[in-house]
Design a protein around this motif. Structure first.
Motif, PDB file in Angstrom:
ATOM      1  N   ALA A  12       0.814  -1.148   0.026  1.00  0.00           N
ATOM      2  CA  ALA A  12       0.164  -0.218  -0.039  1.00  0.00           C
ATOM      3  C   ALA A  12       0.818   1.295  -0.026  1.00  0.00           C
ATOM      4  CB  ALA A  12      -0.892   0.075   1.207  1.00  0.00           C
ATOM      5  N   LEU A  13       1.891   1.327   0.843  1.00  0.00           N
ATOM      6  CA  LEU A  13       2.697   2.595   0.759  1.00  0.00           C
ATOM      7  C   LEU A  13       3.645   2.455  -0.376  1.00  0.00           C
ATOM      8  CD1 LEU A  13       4.195   2.218   4.402  1.00  0.00           C
ATOM      9  CD2 LEU A  13       2.537   3.824   3.678  1.00  0.00           C
ATOM     10  N   ALA A  14       3.939   1.473  -1.004  1.00  0.00           N
ATOM     11  CA  ALA A  14       4.616   1.503  -2.362  1.00  0.00           C
ATOM     12  C   ALA A  14       3.696   2.079  -3.451  1.00  0.00           C
ATOM     13  CB  ALA A  14       5.043   0.249  -2.707  1.00  0.00           C
ATOM     14  N   ARG A  15       2.331   1.697  -3.375  1.00  0.00           N
ATOM     15  CA  ARG A  15       1.324   1.977  -4.426  1.00  0.00           C
ATOM     16  C   ARG A  15       0.938   3.487  -4.054  1.00  0.00           C
ATOM     17  NH1 ARG A  15       0.243   3.134  -8.508  1.00  0.00           N
ATOM     18  NH2 ARG A  15      -1.454   3.127  -9.543  1.00  0.00           N
ATOM     19  N   LEU A  16       0.991   4.208  -3.065  1.00  0.00           N
ATOM     20  CA  LEU A  16       0.911   5.484  -2.714  1.00  0.00           C
ATOM     21  C   LEU A  16       2.037   6.163  -3.282  1.00  0.00           C
ATOM     22  CD1 LEU A  16      -0.845   7.803  -1.163  1.00  0.00           C
ATOM     23  CD2 LEU A  16       0.288   6.949   0.998  1.00  0.00           C
ATOM     24  N   ALA A  17       3.091   5.888  -2.948  1.00  0.00           N
ATOM     25  CA  ALA A  17       4.171   6.535  -3.505  1.00  0.00           C
ATOM     26  C   ALA A  17       4.398   6.656  -4.892  1.00  0.00           C
ATOM     27  CB  ALA A  17       5.619   5.611  -3.081  1.00  0.00           C
ATOM     28  N   LEU A  20       1.981   9.219  -6.120  1.00  0.00           N
ATOM     29  CA  LEU A  20       2.426  10.484  -5.582  1.00  0.00           C
ATOM     30  C   LEU A  20       3.423  11.000  -6.538  1.00  0.00           C
ATOM     31  CD1 LEU A  20       2.399  10.556  -1.811  1.00  0.00           C
ATOM     32  CD2 LEU A  20       0.810  11.581  -3.472  1.00  0.00           C
ATOM     33  N   GLY A  21       3.880  10.120  -7.737  1.00  0.00           N
ATOM     34  CA  GLY A  21       4.875  10.512  -8.621  1.00  0.00           C
ATOM     35  C   GLY A  21       5.981   9.716  -8.674  1.00  0.00           C
ATOM     36  N   VAL A  22       6.156   8.511  -7.900  1.00  0.00           N
ATOM     37  CA  VAL A  22       7.396   7.667  -8.020  1.00  0.00           C
ATOM     38  C   VAL A  22       7.167   6.750  -9.233  1.00  0.00           C
ATOM     39  CG1 VAL A  22       9.051   6.022  -7.011  1.00  0.00           C
ATOM     40  CG2 VAL A  22       7.900   7.976  -5.688  1.00  0.00           C
ATOM     41  N   ASP A  23       7.548   7.143 -10.436  1.00  0.00           N
ATOM     42  CA  ASP A  23       7.360   6.271 -11.700  1.00  0.00           C
ATOM     43  C   ASP A  23       7.511   4.689 -11.560  1.00  0.00           C
ATOM     44  OD1 ASP A  23       6.603   8.620 -12.784  1.00  0.00           O
ATOM     45  OD2 ASP A  23       8.632   8.919 -13.899  1.00  0.00           O
ATOM     46  N   ALA A  24       8.542   4.434 -10.604  1.00  0.00           N
ATOM     47  CA  ALA A  24       8.815   2.929 -10.764  1.00  0.00           C
ATOM     48  C   ALA A  24       7.789   2.217  -9.727  1.00  0.00           C
ATOM     49  CB  ALA A  24      10.219   2.775  -9.876  1.00  0.00           C
ATOM     50  N   LEU A  25       6.923   3.021  -9.090  1.00  0.00           N
ATOM     51  CA  LEU A  25       5.821   2.344  -8.246  1.00  0.00           C
ATOM     52  C   LEU A  25       4.592   2.672  -8.780  1.00  0.00           C
ATOM     53  CD1 LEU A  25       7.277   2.668  -4.760  1.00  0.00           C
ATOM     54  CD2 LEU A  25       7.624   0.769  -6.127  1.00  0.00           C
ATOM     55  N   ASP A  26       4.494   3.122  -9.926  1.00  0.00           N
ATOM     56  CA  ASP A  26       3.275   3.490 -10.578  1.00  0.00           C
ATOM     57  C   ASP A  26       2.486   2.368 -11.186  1.00  0.00           C
ATOM     58  OD1 ASP A  26       1.251   5.516 -11.286  1.00  0.00           O
ATOM     59  OD2 ASP A  26       2.211   5.901 -12.999  1.00  0.00           O
ATOM     60  N   ALA A  27       2.284   1.405 -10.523  1.00  0.00           N
ATOM     61  CA  ALA A  27       1.272   0.018 -11.090  1.00  0.00           C
ATOM     62  C   ALA A  27       1.286  -0.810  -9.557  1.00  0.00           C
ATOM     63  CB  ALA A  27       1.894  -0.500 -12.136  1.00  0.00           C
ATOM     64  N   TRP A  28       0.406  -1.684  -9.581  1.00  0.00           N
ATOM     65  CA  TRP A  28       0.328  -2.639  -8.745  1.00  0.00           C
ATOM     66  C   TRP A  28       1.207  -3.791  -8.566  1.00  0.00           C
ATOM     67  CZ3 TRP A  28      -1.547  -1.996  -4.078  1.00  0.00           C
ATOM     68  CH2 TRP A  28      -2.745  -1.587  -3.749  1.00  0.00           C
ATOM     69  N   GLN A  29       1.734  -4.160  -9.815  1.00  0.00           N
ATOM     70  CA  GLN A  29       2.861  -5.092  -9.947  1.00  0.00           C
ATOM     71  C   GLN A  29       4.120  -4.668  -8.909  1.00  0.00           C
ATOM     72  OE1 GLN A  29       2.105  -7.805 -11.147  1.00  0.00           O
ATOM     73  NE2 GLN A  29       3.965  -9.056 -11.730  1.00  0.00           N
ATOM     74  N   PRO A  30       4.687  -3.529  -9.106  1.00  0.00           N
ATOM     75  CA  PRO A  30       5.921  -3.147  -8.505  1.00  0.00           C
ATOM     76  C   PRO A  30       5.522  -3.101  -7.072  1.00  0.00           C
ATOM     77  CG  PRO A  30       5.444  -1.463  -9.964  1.00  0.00           C
ATOM     78  CD  PRO A  30       4.531  -2.606 -10.465  1.00  0.00           C
ATOM     79  N   ALA A  31       4.475  -2.555  -6.658  1.00  0.00           N
ATOM     80  CA  ALA A  31       4.178  -2.084  -5.285  1.00  0.00           C
ATOM     81  C   ALA A  31       3.862  -3.625  -4.595  1.00  0.00           C
ATOM     82  CB  ALA A  31       2.554  -1.606  -5.144  1.00  0.00           C
ATOM     83  N   LEU A  32       3.511  -4.712  -5.296  1.00  0.00           N
ATOM     84  CA  LEU A  32       3.232  -5.935  -4.774  1.00  0.00           C
ATOM     85  C   LEU A  32       4.757  -6.413  -4.552  1.00  0.00           C
ATOM     86  CD1 LEU A  32       0.398  -7.943  -6.510  1.00  0.00           C
ATOM     87  CD2 LEU A  32       0.421  -7.131  -4.210  1.00  0.00           C
ATOM     88  N   ARG A  33       5.559  -6.107  -5.568  1.00  0.00           N
ATOM     89  CA  ARG A  33       6.943  -6.738  -5.425  1.00  0.00           C
ATOM     90  C   ARG A  33       7.801  -6.023  -3.672  1.00  0.00           C
ATOM     91  NH1 ARG A  33       8.874  -4.514 -10.481  1.00  0.00           N
ATOM     92  NH2 ARG A  33      10.726  -3.883  -9.069  1.00  0.00           N
ATOM     93  N   VAL A  34       7.288  -4.718  -3.597  1.00  0.00           N
ATOM     94  CA  VAL A  34       7.702  -4.156  -2.215  1.00  0.00           C
ATOM     95  C   VAL A  34       7.170  -4.715  -1.108  1.00  0.00           C
ATOM     96  CG1 VAL A  34       7.713  -1.873  -1.041  1.00  0.00           C
ATOM     97  CG2 VAL A  34       8.278  -2.002  -3.672  1.00  0.00           C
ATOM     98  N   GLY A  35       5.794  -5.066  -1.196  1.00  0.00           N
ATOM     99  CA  GLY A  35       5.257  -5.477  -0.118  1.00  0.00           C
ATOM    100  C   GLY A  35       5.624  -7.070   0.138  1.00  0.00           C
ATOM    101  N   LEU A  36       5.923  -7.961  -0.938  1.00  0.00           N
ATOM    102  CA  LEU A  36       6.392  -9.303  -0.585  1.00  0.00           C
ATOM    103  C   LEU A  36       7.934  -9.142  -0.302  1.00  0.00           C
ATOM    104  CD1 LEU A  36       5.507 -12.025  -0.750  1.00  0.00           C
ATOM    105  CD2 LEU A  36       6.431 -12.220  -3.024  1.00  0.00           C
ATOM    106  N   ALA A  37       8.474  -8.265  -0.637  1.00  0.00           N
ATOM    107  CA  ALA A  37      10.126  -8.157  -0.157  1.00  0.00           C
ATOM    108  C   ALA A  37      10.174  -7.492   1.355  1.00  0.00           C
ATOM    109  CB  ALA A  37      10.515  -7.118  -1.088  1.00  0.00           C
ATOM    110  N   ALA A  38       9.124  -6.712   1.612  1.00  0.00           N
ATOM    111  CA  ALA A  38       8.995  -6.330   3.156  1.00  0.00           C
ATOM    112  C   ALA A  38       8.685  -7.770   3.977  1.00  0.00           C
ATOM    113  CB  ALA A  38       7.820  -5.155   3.340  1.00  0.00           C
TER     114      ALA A  38
END
Length: 148
Positions: A12-17, A20-38
């Motif tokens: 959720a925080l990655a997706r919010l980022a 808010l303009g962080v291009d690398a996190l501008d989709a659910w797929q990379p946000a899920l990667r961050v969540g699973l990494a956490a």
């Protein structure tokens, strides 16, 4: 429950980022990667903290040799997997490998639940909720690996 929270809050925080303009996190797929990494950073570190390590060693099914070595190995793999998830070029194969790792480690959760072990002084998650969580975690890894 902490791994589930790490997955949800991290994603959720990655997706919010991303919103808010962080291009690398501008989709659910990379946000899920961050969540699973956490999730894997949290669980991987637990393999090396004295408070949790003994409990994790006890969770290894008794028929397996060297539970201490297995806990160390899985902890290293979880931490390496967290790093691999955060690198776009390795994220997909890493997610697939982590799905396999989670399936391979699931018998330890079954064994711990059947033997009514504790983790950090509290009973381990009962088998049915643990199975549901495991399916969610594996499903997330597979979504990362085979998704868009």
């Amino acid at each position: 429950m902490a791994p589930l929270l790490a997955l949800i809050v991290g994603a959720a925080l990655a997706r919010l980022a991303g919103l808010l303009g962080v291009d690398a996190l501008d989709a659910w797929q990379p946000a899920l990667r961050v969540g699973l990494a956490a999730l894997f950073i949290l669980t991987g570190i637990a393999h090396f903290t004295p408070r949790r390590r003994a409990d994790l060693i006890a969770m290894v099914p008794p028929r397996l040799p060297r539970p201490d070595l297995l806990v160390t190995l899985t902890g290293v793999l979880e931490l390496a997997g967290a790093v691999g998830l955060l690198l776009p070029t390795t994220a997909r194969p890493t997610a697939a490998a982590l799905a396999v790792l989670m399936v391979a480690m699931f018998p330890a959760n079954v064994s711990a639940a059947r033997r009514r072990l504790t983790l950090d002084g509290r009973p381990v998650t009962p088998l049915l909720p643990r199975t549901v969580l495991q399916l969610l975690f594996v499903g997330t890894a597979l979504t990362i690996s085979f998704g868009p």
